[in-house]
Scaffold this motif. Structure first.
Motif, PDB file in Angstrom:
ATOM      1  N   UNK A 146       0.822  -1.206   0.000  1.00  0.00           N
ATOM      2  CA  UNK A 146       0.000   0.000   0.000  1.00  0.00           C
ATOM      3  C   UNK A 146       0.860   1.260   0.000  1.00  0.00           C
ATOM      4  N   UNK A 147       0.359   2.299  -0.620  1.00  0.00           N
ATOM      5  CA  UNK A 147       1.089   3.563  -0.676  1.00  0.00           C
ATOM      6  C   UNK A 147       0.167   4.683  -1.087  1.00  0.00           C
ATOM      7  N   UNK A 148       0.738   5.710  -1.717  1.00  0.00           N
ATOM      8  CA  UNK A 148      -0.005   6.914  -2.068  1.00  0.00           C
ATOM      9  C   UNK A 148      -0.038   7.121  -3.581  1.00  0.00           C
ATOM     10  N   UNK A 149      -1.153   7.644  -4.065  1.00  0.00           N
ATOM     11  CA  UNK A 149      -1.267   8.009  -5.469  1.00  0.00           C
ATOM     12  C   UNK A 149      -0.379   9.223  -5.747  1.00  0.00           C
ATOM     13  N   UNK A 150      -0.117   9.508  -7.028  1.00  0.00           N
ATOM     14  CA  UNK A 150       0.831  10.570  -7.382  1.00  0.00           C
ATOM     15  C   UNK A 150       0.466  11.916  -6.775  1.00  0.00           C
TER      16      UNK A 150
END
Length: 473
Positions: A185-189
Motif C-alpha cells: 500500500x502507498x499513495x497516489x501521485x
C-alpha cells in the motif's frame, strides 16, 4: 499419522545427512503432490539410493541433481568452527530452544567475534529475532533482516494526557486520515510528498536501486503490516529529564513502529540471494551467508542497507510531521531508534560489524524505545553501555506464539475485554497481534535492568495497525 509432516529427523532415518540435499527434499515435501506420507518416504529413499534414475523425473529431478553433486558442494562449503563461542543470554528461562540453537550456529561462523541474545528473543531466519552478532569485516543480510532499518519513533507534545479523552474522536480521525498501512500500500501521485532521502545518489547510480525509486516515493510516509503501528498514548515522566528538556508530568505522545517498506524488502531479498551464492555455508547455517566488506558486493549491500535505513527514518518523519501539523501543537521532545540493521562499532578495541536483528542500540546514554503491545506499556529508555550485551537491549516484548498459533487459539472476545479494561481504541489489526501472543513486557524489562534505565512509560490509547492481513514486519 497419514498426513503428519515429514521432517528432517524422518529423512535422517532414511540415510540423509543434514546438508543442502535435505533442504531440497523438504521443499519438495511441502507440495506433497498427491502422494501419501508413506509414499513420499519411499520415493525419498529410492532417490537417495539411486539418484541417477530420477534425473528426468518431473518431481524429484532437483533432489537427484543435488545428490549427485553433493560431494562437490561440500568441498566448496566454508566450514564452521567446531564449537560455538560463548555469548550472554538475558532472560534465558523465557527464550525458546529454537532461538538458542540459531544463536549457537551463528556463533560458529568463522567471521563471528561476539554475540548476545536479548530477553525478547525468538526464532527467525538465520539470526534469531533478538539476536546481536558482531562480525569481523562481514555483513549478513539475514542478520540485518528483511525489514531493513525498522525503527521506533516517539514524539512528545506540549499537551496534557487529558487531551486523549477530551479529543478522542479528533485523534482517531487524524490517525485514519494521516496514515496508511499494509504490504504494497502507498499513495497516489497527487498524494505523494517529497523528502531529501529521494535525492540520494544511489537512486541514480546504483543499478539495482534505480528502478525502486518510484515504489519508494509511492510508499514514503506509509507503514507496513504485521506488528507495525501508529498510536496516540500517554507518556509519563516521573521526574524531569534535563537531557530531553521535559518536566515531570503526563503528556500526549505519538509512537510509531515501521520500516523500509518495499524498498528494504527488495534489497534484502536480492542481497540475501547473492550472499548465498557467494558464501557457501553448511546447510544449517545457509541463512547466515555473509558478504565480505572488502568486496564490491559487500560495499553495494552496505550502501543499499544504509539507504533503506534513511528511508525508514524518512517515513517516520513524514508521519510525525503530518500528525503534528494536524494537531497544531509544539514538540517537546522526539526520540528515534532503529533495529534490523548493522553498524560499524568498536568492541574490545577493534572495529566490528554489529548486527542487531530485532535489538535496540543501548550504548551509554543512547536513547531508545521498547514497546510492549497494543494493550501493554512501552518504555523510553537510556542505555547503560553493557559490553556483554554488545551495547544492546530488546526491541520489544517478543512473540510468545507464532502468528498462526495466535490466530488459531486466541479469542477475539478476550482481546476485546482486554482492550476495554485498558481503555484502548483499536483501529485495524488481527488476532495475530493480540497482546496475549507476546511475552510479558514487565518480565522482559526486568531481565534487562542491567542494560537500560527507564526514563518514561508510554501507555497506548488509540492504536492503528494494518487490517488487511499483511505480514510485513
Amino acid at each position: 499419522m497419514e498426513n503428519k509432516r515429514i521432517n528432517g529427523n524422518d529423512l535422517i532415518a532414511l540415510g540423509y545427512k543434514e546438508n543442502h540435499a535435505m533442504g531440497v527434499a523438504l521443499k519438495i515435501n511441502k507440495k506433497r503432490l498427491g502422494f501419501t506420507r508413506e509414499q513420499m518416504l519411499v520415493n525419498f529413499k529410492n532417490v537417495l539410493d539411486n539418484p541417477e534414475l530420477y534425473l528426468e523425473d518431473a518431481i524429484f529431478k532437483p533432489l537427484a541433481e543435488i545428490l549427485l553433486k553433493i560431494d562437490t558442494i561440500e568441498k566448496e562449503t566454508i566450514s564452521l568452527k567446531e564449537k560455538p563461542g560463548t555469548y550472554a543470554v538475558y532472560g534465558e528461562e523465557n527464550i525458546e530452544e529454537g532461538a538458542k540453537k540459531q544463536m549457537d550456529v551463528a556463533m560458529k561462523l568463522q567471521v563471528t567475534v561476539a554475540g548476545a541474545l536479548m530477553p525478547d528473543a525468538h526464532q527467525g531466519y538465520g539470526l534469531p529475532i533478538g539476536g546481536v552478532l558482531a562480525t569481523k569485516n562481514a555483513v549478513i543480510p539475514y542478520g540485518v533482516g528483511v525489514d531493513i532499518g525498522c525503527r521506533m519513533a516517539l514524539s512528545v507534545f506540549d499537551l496534557p494526557a487529558s487531551y486523549l479523552e477530551d479529543h478522542a474522536d479528533k485523534l482517531k480521525n487524524i490517525l485514519m486520515e494521516k496514515t496508511r498501512f499494509g504490504a504494497g500500500h502507498g499513495y497516489l501521485k497527487h498524494e505523494r510528498v517529497d523528502h531529501e532521502v529521494l535525492e540520494n545518489a544511489l537512486f541514480e547510480t546504483h543499478d539495482f536501486i534505480r528502478p525502486l525509486k518510484d515504489k519508494a516515493w509511492t510508499q514514503l510516509g506509509s507503514s507496513g503490516g504485521g506488528n507495525h503501528f501508529v498510536e496516540f498514548g500517554m507518556i509519563e515522566f516521573t521526574k524531569a529529564d534535563d537531557v530531553l528538556g521535559v518536566n515531570k508530568g503526563k503528556y500526549l505522545a505519538l509512537l510509531t513502529h515501521s520500516g523500509s517498506r518495499g524498498l528494504g524488502a527488495t534489497i534484502a531479498a536480492h542481497y540475501t540471494k547473492l550472499a548465498k551464492k557467494l558464501c557457501k555455508l553448511p546447510y544449517e547455517a545457509q541463512n547466515l551467508a555473509y558478504l565480505d566488506l572488502n568486496t564490491a558486493e559487500g560495499q553495494e549491500y552496505w550502501l543499499a542497507m544504509n539507504l533503506a535505513g534513511d528511508y525508514a527514518s524518512a517515513c517516520h518523519q513524514v508521519i510525525h510531521d503530518k500528525i503534528k501539523t494536524a494537531l497544531g501543537v509544539e514538540l517537546l521532545a522526539k526520540v528515534e531508534n532503529h533495529h534490523n540493521f548493522a553498524w560499524k562499532e568498536q568492541f574490545n578495541g577493534e572495529e566490528v560489524i554489529v548486527h542487531r536483528k530485532g535489538a535496540t542500540p543501548a550504548s551509554k546514554d543512547v536513547m531508545g524505545i521498547i514497546p510492549g503491545s497494543m494493550a501493554t506499556p512501552g518504555f523510553l529508555v537510556r542505555g547503560k553501555g553493557e559490553e556483554s550485551a554488545i551495547n544492546s537491549a530488546s526491541h520489544g516484548a517478543g512473540r510468545l506464539m507464532s502468528r498462526t498459533q495466535a490466530i488459531k487459539t486466541l479469542s477475539s472476545t478476550d482481546l476485546k475485554a482486554m482492550l476495554e479494561d485498558n481503555g484502548i481504541t483499536l483501529l485495524g489489526a488481527g488476532m495475530d497481534e493480540a497482546p496475549m501472543a507476546y511475552k510479558d513486557i514487565h518480565t522482559v524489562m526486568a531481565a534487562q535492568a542491567g542494560l537500560v534505565d527507564t526514563v518514561a512509560t508510554f501507555s497506548p490509547k488509540i492504536v492503528r495497525m494494518a487490517d488487511d492481513g499483511s505480514r510485513e514486519d
